[in-house]
Design a protein around this motif. Structure first.
Motif, PDB file in Angstrom:
ATOM      1  N   LEU A   6      13.772 -27.673  36.813  1.00  0.00           N
ATOM      2  CA  LEU A   6      14.713 -26.568  36.902  1.00  0.00           C
ATOM      3  C   LEU A   6      16.133 -27.102  36.777  1.00  0.00           C
ATOM      4  CD1 LEU A   6      13.315 -24.491  39.918  1.00  0.00           C
ATOM      5  CD2 LEU A   6      13.238 -23.849  37.526  1.00  0.00           C
ATOM      6  N   LEU A  24       9.427 -14.400  44.318  1.00  0.00           N
ATOM      7  CA  LEU A  24      10.696 -14.989  44.755  1.00  0.00           C
ATOM      8  C   LEU A  24      10.923 -14.668  46.227  1.00  0.00           C
ATOM      9  CD1 LEU A  24      13.184 -16.555  43.741  1.00  0.00           C
ATOM     10  CD2 LEU A  24      14.234 -14.360  43.176  1.00  0.00           C
ATOM     11  N   LYS A  58       8.759 -18.993  43.643  1.00  0.00           N
ATOM     12  CA  LYS A  58       9.805 -19.913  44.070  1.00  0.00           C
ATOM     13  C   LYS A  58      10.348 -19.467  45.414  1.00  0.00           C
ATOM     14  CE  LYS A  58      10.982 -20.980  39.297  1.00  0.00           C
ATOM     15  NZ  LYS A  58       9.754 -20.305  38.786  1.00  0.00           N
ATOM     16  N   CYS A 100       3.604 -28.889  44.626  1.00  0.00           N
ATOM     17  CA  CYS A 100       4.817 -28.137  44.290  1.00  0.00           C
ATOM     18  C   CYS A 100       5.917 -29.121  43.900  1.00  0.00           C
ATOM     19  CB  CYS A 100       5.302 -27.330  45.491  1.00  0.00           C
ATOM     20  SG  CYS A 100       4.090 -26.210  46.161  1.00  0.00           S
ATOM     21  N   VAL A 114      15.055 -25.566  46.408  1.00  0.00           N
ATOM     22  CA  VAL A 114      14.078 -24.655  45.805  1.00  0.00           C
ATOM     23  C   VAL A 114      12.711 -25.329  45.802  1.00  0.00           C
ATOM     24  CG1 VAL A 114      13.417 -23.328  43.769  1.00  0.00           C
ATOM     25  CG2 VAL A 114      15.842 -23.639  44.313  1.00  0.00           C
ATOM     26  N   ASP A 116       9.268 -24.913  44.028  1.00  0.00           N
ATOM     27  CA  ASP A 116       8.717 -24.260  42.841  1.00  0.00           C
ATOM     28  C   ASP A 116       7.191 -24.387  42.887  1.00  0.00           C
ATOM     29  OD1 ASP A 116       8.456 -23.045  40.432  1.00  0.00           O
ATOM     30  OD2 ASP A 116       9.380 -24.625  39.236  1.00  0.00           O
ATOM     31  N   GLY A 261      11.165 -16.000  37.173  1.00  0.00           N
ATOM     32  CA  GLY A 261      11.616 -15.461  38.446  1.00  0.00           C
ATOM     33  C   GLY A 261      11.922 -13.983  38.411  1.00  0.00           C
ATOM     34  N   ARG A 431       6.713 -25.475  34.565  1.00  0.00           N
ATOM     35  CA  ARG A 431       7.490 -25.275  35.806  1.00  0.00           C
ATOM     36  C   ARG A 431       6.963 -24.092  36.572  1.00  0.00           C
ATOM     37  NH1 ARG A 431      13.315 -23.019  33.691  1.00  0.00           N
ATOM     38  NH2 ARG A 431      13.000 -20.839  34.132  1.00  0.00           N
TER      39      ARG A 431
END
Length: 431
Positions: A6, A24, A58, A100, A114, A116, A261, A431
């Motif tokens: 990211l 999210l 995320k 993750c 973050v 992910d 997202g 991702r």
């Protein structure tokens, strides 16, 4: 270089979403330390749920979830996060094991973290171990055998309904099926059939109905801006291919793509409605202007204006990376949607178009990939279309993305190399 990483722009975009869909979640503050075990277990619960959610999710730390303001983490909280420690703790409770990615960044002088979370690869993720609260030993935070999901309200819950379990198993079956399809795709041959004149006549009438709907809802204000059109339908017109209008809502929502997202297509709960032939939605809010109509015949038509044009109130250049990502999202949604209403041997028509693009250039806003050259179009609009069997769409999805991207970029006088497209495809998917 980790191509799935990211970037600062990606994280800024997520912070600026200021809403919490399934994929999210915002947290104002958090410290990943042993004496905060209950907190860590609750984060693990969210991770397990997002792993079972279509396109993953995320968790962003440093955003106040009451008003979505970016406040940043304290330095102590920020430094407490370590990717290895997060994954080691997660894997005590996840079966099958998965990992993750943890991103730590300073944006506008504020700390942000973050986590992910990828969607499960083939098998849904199950909690494999009990975990009790340290504050109340009688309270379970996690239970062995629980399967967590994210709800439409952005909360984490264990599966309780038959519908949610069916959706999860369906996605697992599709993943396994796609592995099988990829292994046998060379054994199936046959060219797709083009729609008949009668089918085209019926679809044309429905498309005109959608255009009238968009004209009514969007008016003249946006006519100076550029926009995308995405149209797809089965080549044989059957007016009641989808018998129940209410089922269209479920079809759209279960096919949504959330790789960045946010949702494609976006359904505005305040405007979404049924009409005689199907269901539709639109939003006309600040720089977010888009809408779709989904017909019982199978026709799906989406229109979305270039948010950057509206935001800056001028004609802007076109980000080539966002264009690749958008085409990936379009085709992935179409693949998911028609897989639920068509057979593998059914033929589909797909058209992806750009309008209002004359004198625009392709640019990059990514520091690691600048364009060496001047790529500009003289065309007012670009249409790229394909006739294809659903089976080929499911097994050759990434190749079809490349084909459409290359076709569109040729109008900008850029023969983009295959490996450049593949780079960004892999980046978005991984991702």
């Amino acid at each position: 270089m980790d191509i799935s990483k990211l970037t600062e722009k990606d994280i800024r975009d997520l912070i600026e979403r200021r809403t919490e869909p399934k994929n999210l979640d915002y947290k104002e503050r958090f410290k990943w330390v042993k004496n905060n075990k209950d907190g860590m277990l609750n984060i693990v619960k969210d991770i397990l749920a997002m792993a079972n959610t279509q396109d993953g999710g995320k968790i962003i730390f440093g955003v106040r979830d009451s008003d979505y303001n970016f406040v940043g983490l304290s330095q102590e909280d920020y430094e407490s996060f370590d990717q290895t420690e997060v994954n080691n703790f997660l894997q005590k409770y996840a079966e099958p094991k998965f990992a993750c990615q943890v991103y730590k960044m300073v944006i506008d002088g504020k700390n942000v973290v973050v986590i992910d979370i990828p969607e499960f690869e083939v098998e849904p993720i199950i909690c494999k171990k009990d975990a009790h609260s340290t504050d109340n030993p009688k309270e379970h935070i996690l239970k062995e055998g629980q399967v967590f999901i994210r709800t439409d309200k952005g909360t984490t819950e264990s599966i309780k309904s038959v519908e949610d379990m069916r959706d999860l198993l369906r996605r697992a079956t599709v993943k396994k099926g796609e592995e099988l399809l990829n292994s046998i795709k060379l054994l199936i041959s046959g060219k797709p059939m083009k729609p008949t004149d009668e089918s085209l006549k019926n679809y044309k009438a429905e498309i005109e109905e959608v255009n009238n709907f968009f004209d009514d809802k969007f008016g003249d204000r946006y006519k100076k801006y550029g926009y995308w059109n995405v149209i797809s339908y089965p080549n044989i017109y059957i007016p009641d291919r989808i018998l129940n209008k209410e089922e269209i809502r479920n079809l759209v929502e279960s096919s949504e793509v959330r790789l960045r997202g946010w949702y494609f297509p976006y359904t505005n709960r305040n405007s979404a409605s049924f009409f005689k032939k199907g269901r539709r939605s639109y939003i006309n809010f600040e720089d977010h202007v888009e809408g779709y109509s989904a017909f019982k015949s199978g026709l799906f038509y989406w229109k979305g204006y270039f948010w950057k044009d509206i935001d800056e109130d001028k004609i802007t250049d076109i980000n080539f990376i966002d264009t690749i990502y958008s085409i990936m999202e379009f085709l992935l949604f179409i693949k998911r949607y028609f897989d639920k209403i068509c057979l593998n041997e059914d033929d589909l028509f797909i058209e992806i178009s750009l309008y209002g693009i004359k004198d625009r250039s392709l640019v990059s806003d990514h520091s690691s990939r600048q364009i060496s050259g001047f790529y500009k179009t003289e065309e007012t609009s670009i249409q790229s279309d394909i006739n294809i069997k659903l089976f080929d769409l499911k097994t050759n999805y990434e190749d079809l993305v490349k084909r459409l991207v290359k076709d569109i970029f040729l109008y900008f006088n850029w023969e983009i190399p295959d490996d450049t497209i593949e780079h960004w495809q892999k980046r978005l998917h991984e991702r």
